[in-house]
Scaffold this motif. Structure first.
Motif, PDB file in Angstrom:
ATOM      1  N   PRO A  14       0.844  -1.201   0.000  1.00  0.00           N
ATOM      2  CA  PRO A  14       0.000   0.000   0.000  1.00  0.00           C
ATOM      3  C   PRO A  14       0.878   1.249   0.000  1.00  0.00           C
ATOM      4  N   ILE A  15       0.468   2.267  -0.744  1.00  0.00           N
ATOM      5  CA  ILE A  15       1.286   3.465  -0.916  1.00  0.00           C
ATOM      6  C   ILE A  15       0.428   4.714  -0.691  1.00  0.00           C
ATOM      7  N   ALA A  16       1.064   5.866  -0.774  1.00  0.00           N
ATOM      8  CA  ALA A  16       0.362   7.139  -0.644  1.00  0.00           C
ATOM      9  C   ALA A  16       1.044   8.165  -1.526  1.00  0.00           C
ATOM     10  N   THR A  17       0.266   9.149  -1.947  1.00  0.00           N
ATOM     11  CA  THR A  17       0.804  10.259  -2.717  1.00  0.00           C
ATOM     12  C   THR A  17       0.006  11.496  -2.357  1.00  0.00           C
ATOM     13  N   SER A  18       0.300  12.609  -3.002  1.00  0.00           N
ATOM     14  CA  SER A  18      -0.436  13.843  -2.713  1.00  0.00           C
ATOM     15  C   SER A  18      -0.675  14.599  -4.001  1.00  0.00           C
ATOM     16  N   PHE A  19      -1.626  15.517  -3.953  1.00  0.00           N
ATOM     17  CA  PHE A  19      -2.002  16.307  -5.131  1.00  0.00           C
ATOM     18  C   PHE A  19      -2.011  17.786  -4.767  1.00  0.00           C
TER      19      PHE A  19
END
Length: 327
Positions: A14-19
């Motif tokens: 599982p990963i995460a990113t931002s906008f």
């Protein structure tokens, strides 16, 4: 786009990113669908979370971040709403007052999410930050940061919400005693407090202005010890080992060959790869190496030899045809 590409190519976890802007959400979902091999695949089983900070402390909504949250919800992209007030600056200076205000701000994020779509899942990330009141500089490694993030986890869990907190944000610019002490204190506090999702837990340096490959390697080992502490001590007839105690007392006078010792060896103990446990004489004969040397060697080996490519070649080709991938 290149951050999103690196994530899907480099891991299956599982990963995460931002906008920054709402219009960036759709292209990333498109890339994720292509990585999975078909339209709508990511939506059916989402494995990436969007980091969003809808609240600008003290007690303001940020227009761009709210737009991003709304777009993520519309497209069913999981969200992690982060409050990052700084005590004495954008939040009250006393820990109790700060936690009350920061909790209220994170609840405001939850309210916003439910106004857009009632019941939409959200990670409740109340991240207490601290400034050095002598200089105004952000500090991630202080004991106050550690205790307030631990308290934040307890508050969120008390409310029955999935808690997100931060730890191991050392202020040190080098991989040294300061870094190890700050990271160890914060990580253990976060773990024992029951934080569900703990961010910034490895690699971070210079109060989040830097990251260190050596620190990633060392923190991986440090966090294994934290996990061991969280696990605690199991008590049952086998772990109490009454018969083994009797056998040792009445027999050889030690526990080295006992069956319980052999079982416990792999079950109850953590064996560090980098930390040195040799006697001073043996350590000296090896040239008195410091742990940073071992960490640097391991980091360089990983960087030179470990090249994960979890994307199928055909999916990778299609992504590169549609997006400007620089990696």
């Amino acid at each position: 786009m290149n951050t999103a590409y690196a994530l899907v190519r480099g891991t299956t976890k599982p990963i995460a990113t931002s906008f920054t802007l709402a219009e960036h959400v759709a292209p990333v979902i498109r890339l994720f669908d292509m990585a999975e091999g078909g339209e709508g695949r990511f939506k059916r089983h989402p494995w990436c979370v969007a980091h969003i900070s809808p609240i600008i402390s003290p007690f303001r909504y940020g227009e761009d971040a709210v737009d991003v949250a709304s777009e993520c919800i519309r497209r069913e992209f999981p969200v992690n709403c982060i409050t990052g007030a700084q005590s004495g600056a954008t939040g009250p200076a006393t820990p109790a007052s700060f936690l009350a205000a920061s909790l209220a701000e994170t609840l405001a994020s939850l309210l916003m999410i439910n106004c857009i779509r009632p019941g939409y899942p959200m990670i409740f990330s109340n991240w207490p930050f601290v400034i050095d009141l002598r200089s105004g500089a952000f500090t991630g490694g202080g004991a106050e940061t550690a205790v307030m993030n631990a308290a934040s986890a307890q508050l969120s869990n008390w409310l029955g919400l999935p808690s997100g907190i931060a730890s191991s944000m050392s202020d040190s610019k080098a991989v040294d005693y300061q870094m190890g002490a700050e990271k160890g204190i914060a990580a253990l506090a976060a773990g024992l407090a029951g934080g569900n999702v703990v961010y910034e837990s490895s690699g971070m340096s210079s109060a989040l202005l830097g990251a260190s490959f050596e620190a990633f390697v060392l923190d991986n080992e440090m966090l294994s010890g934290v996990y061991r502490a969280i696990r605690g001590i199991e008590v049952d007839s086998d772990t109490l080992g009454y018969d083994d105690i009797c056998s040792a007392v009445l027999g050889d006078g030690h526990f080295l060959g006992a069956g319980q010792t052999m079982r416990s060896m792999q079950r109850d103990y953590v064996y560090p790869e980098l930390a040195d446990r040799e006697t001073p004489d043996i350590w000296g004969e090896k040239g008195a190496p410091e742990i940073i040397q071992a960490a640097r060697e391991k980091a360089r080996n990983i960087l030179s030899c470990h090249h994960p490519k979890f994307l199928r070649k055909e999916n990778d080709r299609r992504i590169r045809e549609e997006f400007n991938i620089l990696l």
